[in-house]
Design an enzyme around this catalytic site. Structure first.
Site, short mmCIF file in Angstrom:
data_model
loop_
_atom_site.label_atom_id
_atom_site.label_comp_id
_atom_site.label_asym_id
_atom_site.label_seq_id
_atom_site.Cartn_x
_atom_site.Cartn_y
_atom_site.Cartn_z
N CYS A 1 -10.34 -8.03 -17.34
CA CYS A 1 -10.35 -6.46 -16.50
C CYS A 1 -10.73 -6.86 -15.06
CB CYS A 1 -10.64 -5.86 -16.86
SG CYS A 1 -10.02 -4.50 -18.00
N CYS B 1 -11.70 -10.78 -21.88
CA CYS B 1 -11.22 -9.62 -21.02
C CYS B 1 -10.44 -9.59 -19.86
CB CYS B 1 -11.56 -7.95 -21.48
SG CYS B 1 -10.73 -6.74 -20.50
N CYS C 1 -5.31 -1.01 -17.17
CA CYS C 1 -4.64 0.09 -17.03
C CYS C 1 -3.08 0.28 -16.18
CB CYS C 1 -5.33 1.76 -17.16
SG CYS C 1 -7.12 1.73 -17.48
N ASP D 1 -0.27 -8.09 24.68
CA ASP D 1 0.96 -7.62 25.80
C ASP D 1 -0.10 -7.02 26.80
OD1 ASP D 1 3.25 -7.63 25.05
OD2 ASP D 1 2.88 -6.05 24.32
N ASP E 1 2.74 -2.15 22.00
CA ASP E 1 2.29 -1.25 22.41
C ASP E 1 3.49 -0.82 21.14
OD1 ASP E 1 4.95 -1.69 23.31
OD2 ASP E 1 4.82 -1.22 25.22
N THR F 1 0.90 -4.43 29.97
CA THR F 1 0.62 -3.16 30.29
C THR F 1 0.71 -1.70 29.19
OG1 THR F 1 1.75 -3.88 32.74
CG2 THR F 1 2.08 -1.15 31.99
N ASP G 1 -18.35 -8.06 -20.08
CA ASP G 1 -16.39 -7.47 -19.95
C ASP G 1 -17.07 -6.41 -18.57
OD1 ASP G 1 -14.67 -7.03 -19.89
OD2 ASP G 1 -14.30 -5.23 -21.35
N ASP H 1 -7.98 3.82 -14.57
CA ASP H 1 -9.36 3.47 -13.97
C ASP H 1 -9.44 1.70 -13.57
OD1 ASP H 1 -9.52 5.73 -12.65
OD2 ASP H 1 -10.77 5.81 -15.65
N CYS H 2 -8.59 1.60 -14.01
CA CYS H 2 -8.84 -0.01 -14.10
C CYS H 2 -7.52 -1.19 -14.03
CB CYS H 2 -9.11 -0.72 -15.27
SG CYS H 2 -9.06 -0.84 -17.18
#
Length: 760
Positions: A414, A412, A20, A456, A653, A458, A739, A16-17
Site C-alpha cells: 500500500c 502489503c 483499493c 514565443d 499562446d 508576442t 504497513d 482511500d488507497c
C-alpha cells in the site's frame, strides 16, 4: 471490441488507497463488455469505456459493490435515462452497495461527446440533490463513515474482551477471538470478493490469513489488536485522502449559488446554474462572480486570487473578460455571460485536474508493475520462513509460523503504491489553485526534466499589444503632439491607434475637435484641427510632406534602432513631433526569465517579428533570440535543440505555432483562462504570467523529490521490519504498524505539497 462504445464516469465511495484502486480496476476489467478502465484513488473517480449494452453497467455496479465500495454516477443524465431500470438492476442484487452512498444509477456518455458530458457531470454532481448528498457524505466526520463506525465497534469489542478476560480467564482466548471477528469478518468478506474478482494477493487477504493464523497458534489477543490497528490505519488513510480531494473540490464552493439576472428591464435572483449563455447579470460590489463573462458596463478591481493566484486585484472595464468565482471590488458590474455553469472556468479547471489525476506518471506505472510482482514474492517468502526452518533445521513451528504471518503483513504494498499518485495528486491540486494547469503525471514529471525553454514573443513574453513608449516634441509640446495624434486616431481599431488613445486617456489629455478624417492606406491618417491640416504616419511619408531636420531624423532613427515603431505628426506643413510605440515585455518577464536561468535552463525567444525588434526585447530580458521565423522554422529549431540533447518546453499562446508546440517535449499554453489556454498543450498558465513557467518547473522538481522520499519511507520501513521480524525482535503489532504507519506517513508527506509556494 466492435460496436458502439460508451464512456461512463463514477464517484467511488470508500476508496482511500492505491490497493483499493487496483482491486476495482482488476475487477471491472473482468466484466464482459468493458474495454478500458481508469481509476483515480486521489480523485475518487472511475472512468469506464464499455460496450453500449444494458447488461454491462449493472454488472459493473454489482462487481464494485461486492468489493465493499459505493458507486454513484458522475453524469447528470443518469437519472433521466432510467431510474426505474437502475433500481431493478442495482438494488436487487445479492451484495448491496457498501459505504455511505446508496445512490444507484449509471450514465452513458458517448465517446465523441465526452468533454461536454463531463462538464455537465461535474456541475450536476454539486447541484442536484442526490449529488449534493454524496458530497455531504464525503465531507462527513470520520466517526460517521462506514470505516469509522467499524473501527469504533472493533475498539469497543477489544476493550470489552480485555475486561471480560480478566473476569473469566478460562474463556479469554474465545473472547478475544470473538472480538477479533467483529473487525475481521468484513475484511475477510472483501478479501474473498477481491480474490474472486482477480486480486488474490490483496491486503485484506494477507490480513485475514495473518489474523486466522495467529488465532491458530494461540495468539488470539494479538490477532485482535492487529485487526484493530489495521482498521485504524485504513481510517487514517481515508482521512488523509479526503484532505487531498477537498483541496480541489473546494474550488466548487467559489461559485455563488444565485445570480441577479436582467430580464425585461428587471433584476431577478436566479440559480447560478440556470444562467444561459448571453444572459446579462449584475454583480454588486463585494460579490463573487456567478459566471464567466464579458463586462458590458462598469469598472472595478477584480480579485482573481481564488482562480488564478494573482495576488493583487486586476482593474477591469467594459470589454474585459472575467471569471466565475472571482470577487468584485468596489464597483457594480453588468456582465454578459459567456459560458454555462457546467463549462465555466472553475468547472473546466476541476475537470482537467480530475482527468489529469487519472493519467499515471512513468514512475507510477513502474511502481504498479513492481508491486504486482512484489506482493506474491513476499507471500512466497513468508511461506518459506514459516515452513523451511521447522522442516529442515529443527525450528519451532509456532515461532516460525508467527514470523511468517508477520512478514505477510509487512509485505502489503500500500505505502509503496500510493507514494507516487498521492504526491502527484497533491501537486496537481496545488498547481490548479495557483493557476497552473498540468495535464497529468507524465507532464508533471517531464516539466521537471526540461533543460531548455523556447518562448514565443508576442502575447507571451510581451503584452501582445503596443504601448506608447516615447513622445518627441519638435514644433509642439509633447502633450499637444499626443492630443492631436489621439484626435486623429479616434474611432480607429488599429493596434497602434489604440496605443495612442490609451496613452492620451491615461495622461488625461483633452482631445481637440477634429474634422475631415481620412485613412490613407499604408501611409497614415489625415484631418483638420482648428483649421490646420494634420497628418500622422510613417517617417517616410511624413518626410515627403514636410522635410525633417538632421536632428529630427537622428532621433527617429535612434527609436527605430530600439525596435520601436515611429509615427511622425505633421501640423500646418511642419514636423510637429513623433510618437514611438512598441509591444513591451510583460511586467514579470524579466523576473520569470531570470528564475528559469537561475534554475539552470537555457532560455530562447522564437518570433516571426523583425530582427531589430526581437533583439531589442531579448536584450532587455537577457536571452538569445531567433527572429523572422515562419512556423516551420520554429518547429525546426525545437527539433535542433532536442537533437543537441535538450529537453525542450515550448511556451506560446496555444493558437499560433502549433507545429513547434507539438514538436516540443512539453507544450505550455499561456492565456487568460480562454478555452485555448485551458484545453490545448500539455500544461497551461491560467493567468499568463511568465513567472508561472519557473513555478511549474519548481513544482515538478519538488514533487519528484517528494516521490523519492515516499519510496524511501515505504521500502525503508519494510526493510527494517523485515530484518527485525526474522531476527525475532518484532512481531505482528509492529508489522501492521510498518504497513499502515508507512502508508499514513507517505500520504501526509505528499500532502505537504498542498502548502506554501513551490520552491526550488
Amino acid at each position: 471490441m466492435t460496436g458502439p462504445v460508451r464512456e461512463s464516469r463514477y464517484r467511488v465511495e470508500g476508496m482511500d488507497c492505491a490497493s483499493c484502486a487496483a482491486k476495482i480496476d482488476t475487477a471491472v476489467r473482468r466484466v464482459v463488455g468493458v474495454e478500458d478502465v481508469s481509476v483515480s484513488v486521489t480523485a475518487a473517480t472511475m472512468t469506464v469505456r464499455h460496450a453500449e449494452n444494458d447488461a454491462v453497467v449493472p454488472a459493473i455496479m454489482q462487481r464494485v459493490a461486492g468489493l465493499g465500495y459505493g458507486l454513484s454516477p458522475l453524469a447528470g443524465e443518469a437519472a433521466a435515462r432510467s431510474s426505474a431500470s437502475n433500481e431493478h438492476a442495482c438494488c436487487g442484487h445479492a451484495h448491496p452497495v457498501s459505504g455511505d452512498a446508496q445512490d444507484h444509477g449509471h450514465t452513458h456518455t458517448h465517446t465523441h461527446t465526452h468533454t461536454q458530458d463531463v462538464h455537465s457531470a461535474h456541475a450536476s454532481d454539486h447541484s442536484k440533490p442526490g449529488a449534493a448528498a454524496n458530497h455531504e457524505r464525503r465531507s462527513a466526520p470520520w466517526w460517521r463513515t462506514r470505516k469509522g463506525r467499524l473501527t469504533i465497534a472493533c475498539g469497543v469489542a477489544l476493550a470489552g474482551a480485555y475486561g471480560l478476560g480478566k473476569l473469566f480467564p478460562a474463556t479469554e482466548a474465545w473472547i478475544f477471538t470473538l472480538a477479533m471477528l467483529v473487525g475481521l469478518l468484513p475484511i475477510a468478506r472483501r478479501a474473498v470478493m477481491a480474490a474472486l474478482a482477480g486480486t488474490p494477493f490483496s491486503i485484506e487477504m494477507l490480513m485475514t490469513i495473518a489474523a486466522a493464523g495467529a488465532v491458530f497458534i494461540g495468539a488470539g489477543e494479538e490477532a485482535a489488536m492487529v485487526v484493530f490497528l489495521f482498521l485504524i490505519g485504513e481510517l487514517l488513510e481515508g482521512i488523509a485522502a479526503g484532505k487531498a480531494r477537498a483541496s480541489i473540490e473546494a474550488l466548487t464552493a467559489l461559485v455563488p449559488k444565485t445570480a441577479l439576472m436582467e430580464a425585461d428591464g428587471r433584476m431577478t435572483e436566479v440559480p447560478a446554474e440556470s444562467l444561459p449563455v448571453g444572459a446579462t447579470i449584475l454583480v454588486r460590489p463585494g460579490d463573487r462572480l456567478a459566471a464567466d463573462g464579458v463586462i458590458l458596463a462598469g469598472e472595478s478591481g477584480i480579485d482573481e486570487a481564488p482562480v488564478t493566484g494573482e495576488s493583487a486585484p486586476v482593474s477591469k472595464g467594459p470589454g474585459d473578460i472575467v471569471f466565475a468565482g472571482t470577487v468584485n471590488g468596489d464597483g457594480a458590474l453588468r456582465l454578459r455571460v459567456t459560458a454555462a455553469s457546467a463549462d465555466n472556468t472553475i468547472a473546466r479547471v476541476i475537470r482537467l485536474v480530475e482527468e489529469a489525476q487519472e493519467m499515471k506518471a512513468p514512475t507510477e506505472r513502474f511502481i504498479d508493475r513492481f508491486s504486482r510482482r512484489y506482493t506474491p514474492a513476499v507471500a512466497l517468502v513468508a511461506a518459506l520462513v514459516a515452513t523451511v526452518p521447522p522442516l529442515f533445521f529443527g525450528g519451532l513451528w509456532q515461532e516460525w509460523i508467527y514470523k511468517g504471518l508477520a512478514l505477510l503483513l509487512i509485505g502489503c504494498p500500500c505505502a509503496l503504491v500510493i507514494s507516487t499518485p498521492a504526491a502527484i495528486a497533491a501537486s496537481l491540486s496545488a498547481g490548479a489553485r495557483r493557476g497552473l494547469l498540468i495535464k497529468g503525471g507524465v507532464v508533471l514529471e517531464s516539466i521537471g526534466k526540461v533543460t531548455a525553454v523556447a518562448f514565443d514573443k508576442t502575447g507571451t513574453l510581451t503584452e501582445g499589444k503596443p504601448k506608447v513608449t516615447d513622445i518627441l516634441g519638435f514644433d509642439l509640446s509633447e502633450a499637444e503632439v499626443l492630443g492631436q495624434a489621439a484626435a486623429l486616431e479616434q474611432g480607429s481599431s488599429h493596434p497602434l491607434a489604440q496605443a495612442i488613445l490609451s496613452r492620451a486617456e491615461a495622461d488625461g489629455i483633452a482631445l481637440p475637435a477634429v474634422s475631415d478624417i481620412k485613412a490613407l492606406g499604408g501611409k497614415g491618417v489625415s484631418g483638420r484641427v482648428a483649421g490646420a491640416e494634420l497628418f500622422l504616419g510613417s517617417p517616410q511619408e511624413a518626410g515627403r510632406r514636410a522635410p525633417l531636420t538632421a536632428d529630427e531624423k537622428a532621433q527617429v532613427a535612434a527609436l527605430h534602432d530600439k525596435g520601436k515603431t515611429v509615427s511622425v505628426l505633421i501640423a500646418g506643413g511642419r514636423a510637429a513631433g513623433a510618437l514611438a510605440m512598441r509591444d513591451e515585455p510583460r511586467a514579470d518577464a524579466v523576473t520569470g526569465v531570470k528564475a528559469l536561468a537561475d534554475s539552470g535552463l537555457r532560455v530562447i525567444m522564437l518570433t516571426g517579428d523583425n530582427r531589430r525588434t526581437a533583439e531589442a526585447i531579448a536584450g532587455r530580458l537577457g536571452i538569445e533570440a531567433r527572429a523572422e521565423l515562419l512556423p516551420e522554422d520554429k518547429q525546426r529549431i525545437v527539433g535542433e535543440l532536442k537533437s543537441e540533447g535538450y529537453v525542450v518546453a515550448k511556451v506560446g499562446d496555444g493558437i499560433n505555432d502549433a507545429p513547434a508546440l507539438a514538436a516540443a517535449d512539453v507544450g505550455i499554453a499561456v492565456g487568460g483562462g480562454t478555452d485555448v489556454a485551458l484545453e490545448t498543450a500539455d500544461a497551461a498558465s491560467l493567468h499568463g504570467r511568465v513567472t508561472d513557467i519557473a513555478a511549474m518547473v519548481r513544482l515538478s522538481r519538488r514533487t519528484m523529490r517528494n516521490i523519492y522520499q515516499n519510496i524511501v519511507i515505504a521500502l525503508g520501513l519494510k526493510g527494517v521490519f523485515l530484518v527485525t521480524t526474522i531476527a525475532g525482535v518484532t512481531g505482528l503489532w509492529p508489522a501492521i504498524l510498518a504497513d499502515t504507519g508507512a502508508t499514513v506517513l507517505v500520504t501526509i508527506n505528499a500532502l505537504r505539497l498542498l502548502r506554501g509556494p513551490a520552491k526550488a
